[in-house]
Design an enzyme around this catalytic site. Sequence first.
Site, PDB file in Angstrom:
ATOM      1  CE1 TYR A  51      -4.870   0.576  -0.030  1.00 18.39           C
ATOM      2  CE2 TYR A  51      -4.458  -1.428   1.037  1.00 18.39           C
ATOM      3  CZ  TYR A  51      -4.885  -0.452   0.272  1.00 18.39           C
ATOM      4  OH  TYR A  51      -6.469  -0.862  -0.038  1.00 18.39           O
ATOM      5  CD  GLU A  53      -4.483   5.321   1.559  1.00 19.58           C
ATOM      6  OE1 GLU A  53      -5.779   4.477   1.824  1.00 19.58           O
ATOM      7  OE2 GLU A  53      -4.415   6.439   2.788  1.00 19.58           O
ATOM      8  CG  ASP A 197      -9.889  10.542 -23.016  1.00 24.20           C
ATOM      9  OD1 ASP A 197      -8.507  10.161 -23.535  1.00 24.20           O
ATOM     10  OD2 ASP A 197     -10.684  10.399 -22.720  1.00 24.20           O
ATOM     11  CB  THR A 223      -5.623   4.519 -21.388  1.00 24.43           C
ATOM     12  OG1 THR A 223      -5.387   3.931 -23.598  1.00 24.43           O
ATOM     13  CG2 THR A 223      -7.381   4.571 -21.304  1.00 24.43           C
ATOM     14  CE  LYS A 226      -8.872   2.337 -25.296  1.00 21.10           C
ATOM     15  NZ  LYS A 226      -9.571   3.713 -24.624  1.00 21.10           N
ATOM     16  NE  ARG A 232      -6.727  -3.891 -19.573  1.00 18.22           N
ATOM     17  CZ  ARG A 232      -7.266  -3.393 -19.814  1.00 18.22           C
ATOM     18  NH1 ARG A 232      -8.346  -2.631 -20.123  1.00 18.22           N
ATOM     19  NH2 ARG A 232      -6.911  -3.584 -21.824  1.00 18.22           N
TER      20      ARG A 232
END
Length: 426
Positions: A51, A53, A197, A223, A226, A232
């Site tokens: 983790y 954060e 975008d 992203t 693509k 991902r």
Amino acid sequence: MNKLGIVDPEIAMWLEKELVREISTIELIASENFVYQSILEAQGSILTNKYAEGYPGKRYHGGCEFIDHIESVGIERAKKLFEAEHANIQPHSGVNANLAAFMALLKPGDTILGMNLQHGGHLSHGSRVSIVGQFYNAVDYGVSRETELIDYDQVARLARQHNPRLIIAGASAYSRQIDFARFREIADSVGCYFMVDMAHIAGLVAAGLHPNPVPYADIVTSTTTKTMRGARGGIILCKKQFAAKVDKAIFPGIQGGPILPNVMAKAVTFRIAMTEQFRAYQRQIIRNAQRMAQNLEQEGLRIVSGGTDNHLMLVDLRPAGISGQQAEDILYKVGITVNKNMIPYDPTPPAVTSGIRIGVAAVTSRGFTEEDIDSVSQIIAGLIRNANRGVEMEAYKGKVLELCRKHPLYLESFEMDGLFSGLENK
Ligand SMILES: *Cc1c(COP(=O)(O)O)cnc(C)c1O
């Protein structure tokens, strides 16, 4: 035998079937790609245990000294690759990147102007079925009926009329270059923010084959899947003045801890994207897309806007008298995957459509060149032309498998042969 097969044979069996599906079909869904082995390794790594954060140097968990290096390297690479002042590589997905960009720039109820979904825009740019269309007052622009290109005069008109806080450029089914300078001019003329975008075209941008939106836009989202052929997930690039707002919008605004294996895989994605090999790959994508569009037009189909500048095209099937749904179904029967897609001003409902969207990034990753594209287009055209007459499928299936075998994916070709002989005997 791998652990997954021992611990969970049921799921392992479906995974194996999906592998066989991927290597033995021709993947033409424009948003899909086959990533490098290094990306698979990064995403499957032990970083999933951690983790973290917060951001490098400012974490809410201990033990982040190595994670911090990984994320910082990824950030620096993203900035260098796209010439950006600031990068956030934590968005879990493209939609999350957009949500955070909106949160950084807007208040609920603000007006946004984005591209119409049915003309190639994305759900997250203001569609009513998305949270975006419910939180913000979304207005949309589209393409001109005659040219099927973005109608920049209409964008300017709508901007004057609705006075948006934000104009969004970027699309999921638009095959032409986008004029970012023109969008910036329009945004400036009404004093609003401008966001791009570039999810679909980021790989082409990274390779210098599509104009880079970063100099023009206040915020750019993407992203890393693509055409980027990588992890991902999503990224946000922005001017320094928006850096703090963007980072706060991702965490604690809309996300908790970053998905660290994916953050790491994004760092690897950017490294690969800086190589000459990657640029050559992107050039081949464009050559393959243009060849496919020419071939399909010669076969009597209509390409929306008359061609493509990027990795995808929309095919209008009305000249062949079949729907997008029928084409999708018949192509999948022989092992070619495409998706049905609305064409601009489509007279047919969204569940049926008059078109299909074809993208060549994935097959280009397998090594398909123009010669292979010629074979693929012959198969597609033959099936579509004869769809209403009943087609002899077996010959087409054989041709698809032959092309797949010629360009092995993940496995060596002799290993593929084992899987294929099973397929052919069925
Ligand atoms: C694919 C896409 C997205 C969404 O990305 P996800 O990772 O599926 O959330 C956003 N914007 C555009 C333009 C896209 O094409």
